[in-house]
Design a protein around this motif. Structure first.
Motif, PDB file in Angstrom:
ATOM      1  N   GLU A  71      27.914 -30.902 -18.817  1.00 58.07           N
ATOM      2  CA  GLU A  71      26.864 -30.047 -18.258  1.00 58.07           C
ATOM      3  C   GLU A  71      26.114 -29.257 -19.327  1.00 58.07           C
ATOM      4  O   GLU A  71      24.983 -28.843 -19.110  1.00 58.07           O
ATOM      5  CB  GLU A  71      27.453 -29.099 -17.216  1.00 58.07           C
ATOM      6  CG  GLU A  71      27.928 -29.822 -15.972  1.00 58.07           C
ATOM      7  CD  GLU A  71      28.526 -28.889 -14.938  1.00 58.07           C
ATOM      8  OE1 GLU A  71      28.536 -27.653 -15.150  1.00 58.07           O
ATOM      9  OE2 GLU A  71      28.995 -29.397 -13.907  1.00 58.07           O
ATOM     10  N   LYS A  72      26.738 -29.048 -20.493  1.00 53.79           N
ATOM     11  CA  LYS A  72      26.090 -28.312 -21.571  1.00 53.79           C
ATOM     12  C   LYS A  72      25.138 -29.191 -22.383  1.00 53.79           C
ATOM     13  O   LYS A  72      24.326 -28.687 -23.145  1.00 53.79           O
ATOM     14  CB  LYS A  72      27.135 -27.688 -22.496  1.00 53.79           C
ATOM     15  CG  LYS A  72      27.990 -26.631 -21.823  1.00 53.79           C
ATOM     16  CD  LYS A  72      29.053 -26.117 -22.752  1.00 53.79           C
ATOM     17  CE  LYS A  72      30.245 -27.037 -22.604  1.00 53.79           C
ATOM     18  NZ  LYS A  72      31.394 -26.749 -23.391  1.00 53.79           N
ATOM     19  N   ALA A  73      25.240 -30.501 -22.216  1.00 49.12           N
ATOM     20  CA  ALA A  73      24.449 -31.426 -23.033  1.00 49.12           C
ATOM     21  C   ALA A  73      22.996 -31.500 -22.592  1.00 49.12           C
ATOM     22  O   ALA A  73      22.092 -31.556 -23.429  1.00 49.12           O
ATOM     23  CB  ALA A  73      25.067 -32.821 -23.012  1.00 49.12           C
ATOM     24  N   LEU A  74      22.769 -31.529 -21.276  1.00 47.91           N
ATOM     25  CA  LEU A  74      21.426 -31.719 -20.750  1.00 47.91           C
ATOM     26  C   LEU A  74      21.176 -30.809 -19.549  1.00 47.91           C
ATOM     27  O   LEU A  74      22.088 -30.568 -18.760  1.00 47.91           O
ATOM     28  CB  LEU A  74      21.228 -33.177 -20.287  1.00 47.91           C
ATOM     29  CG  LEU A  74      21.387 -34.277 -21.325  1.00 47.91           C
ATOM     30  CD1 LEU A  74      21.378 -35.640 -20.641  1.00 47.91           C
ATOM     31  CD2 LEU A  74      20.293 -34.190 -22.363  1.00 47.91           C
ATOM     32  N   THR A  75      19.935 -30.362 -19.422  1.00 44.99           N
ATOM     33  CA  THR A  75      19.552 -29.660 -18.200  1.00 44.99           C
ATOM     34  C   THR A  75      19.439 -30.693 -17.082  1.00 44.99           C
ATOM     35  O   THR A  75      19.456 -31.903 -17.330  1.00 44.99           O
ATOM     36  CB  THR A  75      18.199 -28.948 -18.366  1.00 44.99           C
ATOM     37  OG1 THR A  75      17.181 -29.946 -18.543  1.00 44.99           O
ATOM     38  CG2 THR A  75      18.205 -27.985 -19.547  1.00 44.99           C
ATOM     39  N   ASP A  76      19.282 -30.245 -15.860  1.00 41.03           N
ATOM     40  CA  ASP A  76      19.123 -31.179 -14.739  1.00 41.03           C
ATOM     41  C   ASP A  76      17.894 -32.065 -14.936  1.00 41.03           C
ATOM     42  O   ASP A  76      17.951 -33.267 -14.690  1.00 41.03           O
ATOM     43  CB  ASP A  76      19.024 -30.429 -13.410  1.00 41.03           C
ATOM     44  CG  ASP A  76      20.351 -29.811 -12.984  1.00 41.03           C
ATOM     45  OD1 ASP A  76      21.404 -30.234 -13.515  1.00 41.03           O
ATOM     46  OD2 ASP A  76      20.337 -28.910 -12.123  1.00 41.03           O
ATOM     47  N   ASN A  77      16.789 -31.473 -15.380  1.00 39.90           N
ATOM     48  CA  ASN A  77      15.569 -32.262 -15.620  1.00 39.90           C
ATOM     49  C   ASN A  77      15.773 -33.267 -16.745  1.00 39.90           C
ATOM     50  O   ASN A  77      15.333 -34.416 -16.652  1.00 39.90           O
ATOM     51  CB  ASN A  77      14.378 -31.353 -15.940  1.00 39.90           C
ATOM     52  CG  ASN A  77      13.888 -30.586 -14.734  1.00 39.90           C
ATOM     53  OD1 ASN A  77      14.150 -30.967 -13.590  1.00 39.90           O
ATOM     54  ND2 ASN A  77      13.184 -29.495 -14.978  1.00 39.90           N
ATOM     55  N   TYR A  79      18.582 -34.577 -17.629  1.00 38.34           N
ATOM     56  CA  TYR A  79      19.493 -35.613 -17.148  1.00 38.34           C
ATOM     57  C   TYR A  79      18.738 -36.645 -16.311  1.00 38.34           C
ATOM     58  O   TYR A  79      18.983 -37.846 -16.429  1.00 38.34           O
ATOM     59  CB  TYR A  79      20.651 -35.009 -16.341  1.00 38.34           C
ATOM     60  CG  TYR A  79      21.705 -36.033 -16.009  1.00 38.34           C
ATOM     61  CD1 TYR A  79      22.661 -36.387 -16.957  1.00 38.34           C
ATOM     62  CD2 TYR A  79      21.728 -36.679 -14.777  1.00 38.34           C
ATOM     63  CE1 TYR A  79      23.625 -37.341 -16.677  1.00 38.34           C
ATOM     64  CE2 TYR A  79      22.688 -37.638 -14.491  1.00 38.34           C
ATOM     65  CZ  TYR A  79      23.627 -37.966 -15.443  1.00 38.34           C
ATOM     66  OH  TYR A  79      24.569 -38.933 -15.171  1.00 38.34           O
ATOM     67  N   ASP A  80      17.798 -36.185 -15.484  1.00 31.92           N
ATOM     68  CA  ASP A  80      16.977 -37.111 -14.695  1.00 31.92           C
ATOM     69  C   ASP A  80      16.180 -38.038 -15.611  1.00 31.92           C
ATOM     70  O   ASP A  80      16.092 -39.244 -15.367  1.00 31.92           O
ATOM     71  CB  ASP A  80      16.029 -36.346 -13.767  1.00 31.92           C
ATOM     72  CG  ASP A  80      16.762 -35.631 -12.642  1.00 31.92           C
ATOM     73  OD1 ASP A  80      17.937 -35.972 -12.365  1.00 31.92           O
ATOM     74  OD2 ASP A  80      16.157 -34.711 -12.045  1.00 31.92           O
ATOM     75  N   LEU A  81      15.606 -37.479 -16.672  1.00 36.01           N
ATOM     76  CA  LEU A  81      14.869 -38.294 -17.650  1.00 36.01           C
ATOM     77  C   LEU A  81      15.804 -39.268 -18.359  1.00 36.01           C
ATOM     78  O   LEU A  81      15.455 -40.428 -18.587  1.00 36.01           O
ATOM     79  CB  LEU A  81      14.169 -37.402 -18.676  1.00 36.01           C
ATOM     80  CG  LEU A  81      12.982 -36.603 -18.177  1.00 36.01           C
ATOM     81  CD1 LEU A  81      12.535 -35.597 -19.237  1.00 36.01           C
ATOM     82  CD2 LEU A  81      11.840 -37.525 -17.790  1.00 36.01           C
ATOM     83  N   TYR A  82      16.987 -38.801 -18.710  1.00 33.86           N
ATOM     84  CA  TYR A  82      17.984 -39.647 -19.356  1.00 33.86           C
ATOM     85  C   TYR A  82      18.338 -40.833 -18.468  1.00 33.86           C
ATOM     86  O   TYR A  82      18.376 -41.972 -18.931  1.00 33.86           O
ATOM     87  CB  TYR A  82      19.238 -38.815 -19.689  1.00 33.86           C
ATOM     88  CG  TYR A  82      20.432 -39.655 -20.056  1.00 33.86           C
ATOM     89  CD1 TYR A  82      20.556 -40.192 -21.331  1.00 33.86           C
ATOM     90  CD2 TYR A  82      21.433 -39.923 -19.125  1.00 33.86           C
ATOM     91  CE1 TYR A  82      21.643 -40.975 -21.672  1.00 33.86           C
ATOM     92  CE2 TYR A  82      22.527 -40.705 -19.460  1.00 33.86           C
ATOM     93  CZ  TYR A  82      22.623 -41.232 -20.732  1.00 33.86           C
ATOM     94  OH  TYR A  82      23.703 -42.012 -21.066  1.00 33.86           O
ATOM     95  N   GLU A  83      18.592 -40.575 -17.187  1.00 32.84           N
ATOM     96  CA  GLU A  83      18.935 -41.658 -16.263  1.00 32.84           C
ATOM     97  C   GLU A  83      17.796 -42.667 -16.139  1.00 32.84           C
ATOM     98  O   GLU A  83      18.035 -43.871 -16.107  1.00 32.84           O
ATOM     99  CB  GLU A  83      19.293 -41.100 -14.889  1.00 32.84           C
ATOM    100  CG  GLU A  83      20.701 -40.555 -14.822  1.00 32.84           C
ATOM    101  CD  GLU A  83      21.102 -40.209 -13.401  1.00 32.84           C
ATOM    102  OE1 GLU A  83      20.281 -39.623 -12.663  1.00 32.84           O
ATOM    103  OE2 GLU A  83      22.238 -40.539 -13.036  1.00 32.84           O
ATOM    104  N   ALA A  84      16.553 -42.186 -16.081  1.00 31.87           N
ATOM    105  CA  ALA A  84      15.394 -43.087 -15.993  1.00 31.87           C
ATOM    106  C   ALA A  84      15.291 -43.932 -17.261  1.00 31.87           C
ATOM    107  O   ALA A  84      15.057 -45.149 -17.190  1.00 31.87           O
ATOM    108  CB  ALA A  84      14.121 -42.285 -15.771  1.00 31.87           C
TER     109      ALA A  84
END
Length: 106
Positions: A71-77, A79-84
């Motif tokens: 959870e400290k690595a990426l914000t929610d936004n 993480y969404d970009l990472y998944e895309a």
């Protein structure tokens, strides 16, 4: 030195470990300001000598382990970009693999 962040992939690690004439890992460490390794890439590294070096770099904080589930690595936004982005990468590899299949015509 290249400023900024860079991700190292498994192929570079395997090459660096197998190259006997000089310490390629030292070149990498001198070349890049911040070196990240994705946890999936670390899991792919099966060569014990390479894995020991990488784990040592992580322990010494010379390389940073990237775990997108932390959870400290990426914000929610982010993480969404990472998944895309990850979906795009997987699709690109799927298309590349499909090109390798011979096209048989009967």
């Amino acid at each position: 030195m290249r400023k900024g962040k860079v991700f190292i992939d498994a192929n570079i690690i395997i090459y660096a470990d197998s190259f006997g004439k000089t310490d390629v890992f030292e070149w990498i460490n001198n070349l890049y300001e911040e070196i990240y390794i994705h946890k999936i890439v670390l899991e792919e590294v099966k060569l014990s000598s390479a894995r020991k070096k990488i784990e040592g770099f992580i322990t010494e904080k010379r390389w940073l382990l990237f775990d997108p589930e932390d959870e400290k690595a990426l914000t929610d936004n982010q993480y969404d970009l990472y998944e895309a982005y990850l979906d795009d990468v997987h699709e690109s590899f799927r298309q590349l693999d499909a090109k390798k299949i011979p096209d048989f015509k009967l």
